[in-house]
Scaffold this active site. Structure first.
Site, PDB file in Angstrom:
ATOM      1  N   CYS A  32       5.433  -5.996   1.643  1.00 47.59           N
ATOM      2  CA  CYS A  32       5.724  -4.563   1.644  1.00 47.59           C
ATOM      3  C   CYS A  32       5.005  -3.870   2.805  1.00 47.59           C
ATOM      4  O   CYS A  32       5.332  -4.119   3.955  1.00 47.59           O
ATOM      5  CB  CYS A  32       5.361  -3.961   0.284  1.00 47.59           C
ATOM      6  N   TYR A  33       4.008  -3.023   2.533  1.00 48.08           N
ATOM      7  CA  TYR A  33       3.259  -2.411   3.644  1.00 48.08           C
ATOM      8  C   TYR A  33       2.716  -3.509   4.554  1.00 48.08           C
ATOM      9  O   TYR A  33       2.650  -3.344   5.771  1.00 48.08           O
ATOM     10  CB  TYR A  33       2.109  -1.560   3.082  1.00 48.08           C
ATOM     11  N   LYS A  69      -9.675  -9.213 -17.356  1.00 50.04           N
ATOM     12  CA  LYS A  69     -10.239  -9.561 -18.659  1.00 50.04           C
ATOM     13  C   LYS A  69      -9.859 -10.962 -19.133  1.00 50.04           C
ATOM     14  O   LYS A  69     -10.715 -11.708 -19.620  1.00 50.04           O
ATOM     15  CB  LYS A  69      -9.727  -8.542 -19.685  1.00 50.04           C
ATOM     16  N   HIS A  86       8.044  -7.590  -3.375  1.00 54.32           N
ATOM     17  CA  HIS A  86       6.743  -7.962  -3.950  1.00 54.32           C
ATOM     18  C   HIS A  86       6.833  -9.280  -4.724  1.00 54.32           C
ATOM     19  O   HIS A  86       7.122  -9.273  -5.917  1.00 54.32           O
ATOM     20  CB  HIS A  86       6.269  -6.868  -4.917  1.00 54.32           C
ATOM     21  N   GLY A 100       0.850  -1.189   0.000  1.00 54.84           N
ATOM     22  CA  GLY A 100       0.000   0.000   0.000  1.00 54.84           C
ATOM     23  C   GLY A 100       0.875   1.225   0.000  1.00 54.84           C
ATOM     24  O   GLY A 100       2.057   1.145   0.351  1.00 54.84           O
ATOM     25  N   GLU A 132       4.465 -10.952  -5.865  1.00 59.55           N
ATOM     26  CA  GLU A 132       3.393 -11.049  -6.875  1.00 59.55           C
ATOM     27  C   GLU A 132       3.800 -10.433  -8.208  1.00 59.55           C
ATOM     28  O   GLU A 132       3.140 -10.636  -9.221  1.00 59.55           O
ATOM     29  CB  GLU A 132       2.111 -10.376  -6.348  1.00 59.55           C
ATOM     30  N   ASP A 173     -17.820  -9.210 -21.550  1.00 57.76           N
ATOM     31  CA  ASP A 173     -18.192  -9.204 -20.138  1.00 57.76           C
ATOM     32  C   ASP A 173     -19.693  -9.451 -19.937  1.00 57.76           C
ATOM     33  O   ASP A 173     -20.093 -10.316 -19.167  1.00 57.76           O
ATOM     34  CB  ASP A 173     -17.796  -7.869 -19.476  1.00 57.76           C
TER      35      ASP A 173
END
Ligand code: XMP
Length: 533
Positions: free
Chosen positions: A86-87, A378, A173, A59, A175, A231
């Site tokens: 991280c945060y 998506k 991170h 964050g 991710e 969608d």
């Protein structure tokens, strides 16, 4: 959302990072179901969702800032494995009695961590490895019971853990793809530490989503706006499976769709689904409302508001017919939400464009919303569409904005401009569909490095001089927009071969009356957006 068939779920608590949803996404990529909750969700709420583990996202705040997001300390008492990034690492340290301070320079981008103790989290990864850092604050003192497991030159606590309590954290991170062993680290947490099974799949997701829609809707009626895009079609297929004829699909034809599209939409949704289909011919009403309107947000607002009016009229007809509608299903996907200012995630993204899907209802209109895709990107939605048995051409259709061609005509929308744009756009699509098909045949990859993700024509509000035959022309230029992307959050302009550009340009000028010039938009997102308005 109810639990998936295996009952295993990881909750990501979002501290306002634009990466929050990406973490959930990476977990799902490893075949474990994951969803996101705001960081301040009370521990009881989290416990009620019955997760198998918790991940604390990064964050932008400093843990000592006045309005810094915090976490319910009871989260660490739930007896669940917790992983912070991280945060997430800093808030874990601060909450459990450690200390966070400023590093001198901050650390942004690639960094090398060095292992300094055995670590369950880093198990099986090299002692020295490249990770992605993005921070100024860092943990200065770990809480009692924790050991430091890796460091960088700048950051003494690049990762820490308290294996006894199943608490783990990294300053970097995992991710992000640039963290070389990020997937391994996440796998270590999910499978090694939490003992989860990689059994979740799109089929589970369909069962879960269908079940959720059924539970929510009961015996009530649902109305759904069909645009013919991926969608709303995926939501239609899901709802059709979940509740069949309780669903009415409404296609509001605002006259701003691409060439031949209204006919295609009608054909698809009367042949493919066993649902009520209503085609609302609103072309003239829209033309009147948009006459003379030039400001982009104003156009979006008018189109969005009228969309609801048209919907409401259909819903009212249904009610008068003894079939009142309680729910509206929508194809909102995750990027729509963050670009319109975070809503459910607790994040703090600022409003960039007011997306059609998120414009509030006009006064007096109320539907309960069903947005089954609002957690997904998506490409995940496309995979869902395929798993639901939707045809390829529909699943791989490029995105098209709700406000349609109105936001690709700069300045006011007129029938003459619409005609020019529709004709030019048809050529762009024809040529780039063929280009993509050729690449697909060569590489076997849909979204290969060279393929174009979204492509269309834009009509600016200017004219330029040209010469055709011996005649001077004073006509409109067409702007070609073609981008590479995977989720619309970032995009790069497509490096199309000159032959392709030449063919598009030649055809537009030769075949589209009123157009005498073609320009190519070579701007990425950011700083530009994909659409022009
Ligand atoms: P931008 O222009 O914001 O677009 O970079 C990102 C993606 O979203 C599509 N887009 C919309 N989709 N309603 C939609 O459903 C909208 O109002 C809207 N505006 C933009 C755009 O085509 C691109 O794929």
């Amino acid at each position: 959302m109810s639990k998936n068939a295996q009952g295993q779920k990881v909750i990501v608590l979002d501290f306002g990072a634009q990466y929050g949803q990406l973490i959930a996404r990476r977990v799902r990529d490893l075949h474990v179901y994951s969803e996101i909750l705001p960081c301040d969700a009370p521990a009881e709420e989290i416990a009620a969702a019955n997760p198998s583990a918790i991940i604390l996202s990064g964050g932008p705040a400093s843990v000592y800032a006045e309005d810094a997001p915090s976490v319910d300390p009871a989260v660490f008492e739930l007896g669940l494995p917790v992983l912070g990034f991280c945060y997430g690492q800093q808030i874990m340290a601060k909450t459990l009695g450690g200390m966070v301070g400023h590093t001198e320079k901050g650390e942004y981008g690639a960094a090398t961590i060095e292992r300094v103790a055995t670590s369950r989290l880093l198990d099986g990864t090299p002692g020295e490895q490249t990770v992605w850092m993005s921070h100024r604050d860092a943990v200065a003192k770990v809480p009692e019971g924790f050991v430091i497991t890796s460091s960088t030159d700048i950051c003494p606590v690049a990762s820490m853990e308290c294996a006894e309590r199943n608490l783990y954290a990294t300053q970097f991170h995992p991710e992000v793809r640039h963290t070389r062993y990020g997937t391994q680290i996440l796998s270590n947490f999910l499978f090694g530490i939490c003992g989860l099974e990689p059994t979740w799949s799109m089929d589970n997701l369909i069962d879960t989503l269908v079940q959720d829609v059924r539970e929510k809707v009961g015996d009530k009626r649902v109305i759904l706006g069909l645009s013919g895009g991926v969608d709303s079609s995926v939501v239609a297929a899901l709802c059709a499976r979940a509740i069949g004829k309780q669903l009415t699909c409404v296609f509001v034809n605002h006259g701003l769709l691409r060439k031949d599209e209204p006919e295609q939409v009608e054909e698809i949704f009367t042949k493919l689904f066993d649902v009520d289909f209503v085609h609302v011919h609103a072309e003239e009403r829209y033309a009147r409302l948009l006459a003379g309107i030039t400001e982009p947000e104003e156009k979006r607002r008018i189109i969005g508001t009228q969309f609801w009016n048209e919907f409401f009229a259909v819903a009212q007809d249904l009610a008068e017919d003894g079939r009142p509608v309680q729910f509206m299903a929508q194809g909102t996907i995750y990027p729509d939400i963050i670009e319109s200012g975070a809503r459910k995630t607790g994040g703090k993204a600022s409003t960039i464009k007011s997306h059609h899907n998120l414009i509030p209802f006009p006064e007096g209109v109320h539907f309960d919303l069903i947005e089954p895709l609002d957690h997904f990107f998506k490409d995940e939605v496309r995979a869902l569409g395929t798993a639901l048995g939707l045809p390829e051409y529909l699943v791989w259709r490029q995105p098209f904005p709700g406000p349609g061609l109105a936001i690709r005509i700069i300045g006011s929308v007129t029938p003459e401009k619409l005609e020019i744009l529709k004709n030019a756009d048809a050529i762009v699509r024809e040529e780039l569909d063929a280009y993509n098909a050729k690449l697909f045949a060569e590489t076997g990859e849909r979204n290969s490095e060279r393929s174009v993700w979204q492509y269309f024509a834009v009509l600016p509000d200017i004219k330029s001089v040209g010469v055709m035959g011996d005649e001077r022309t004073y006509q409109r230029p067409i702007i070609l927009r073609a981008v590479e992307s995977s989720d619309a959050m970032t995009a790069d302009w497509a490096k199309l071969p000159y032959e392709v550009l030449a063919k598009i340009s030649g055809r537009i000028v030769a075949e589209v009356p009123g157009a005498n010039r073609v320009c190519y938009d070579i701007t990425s997102k950011p700083p530009a957006t994909i659409e022009w308005e």
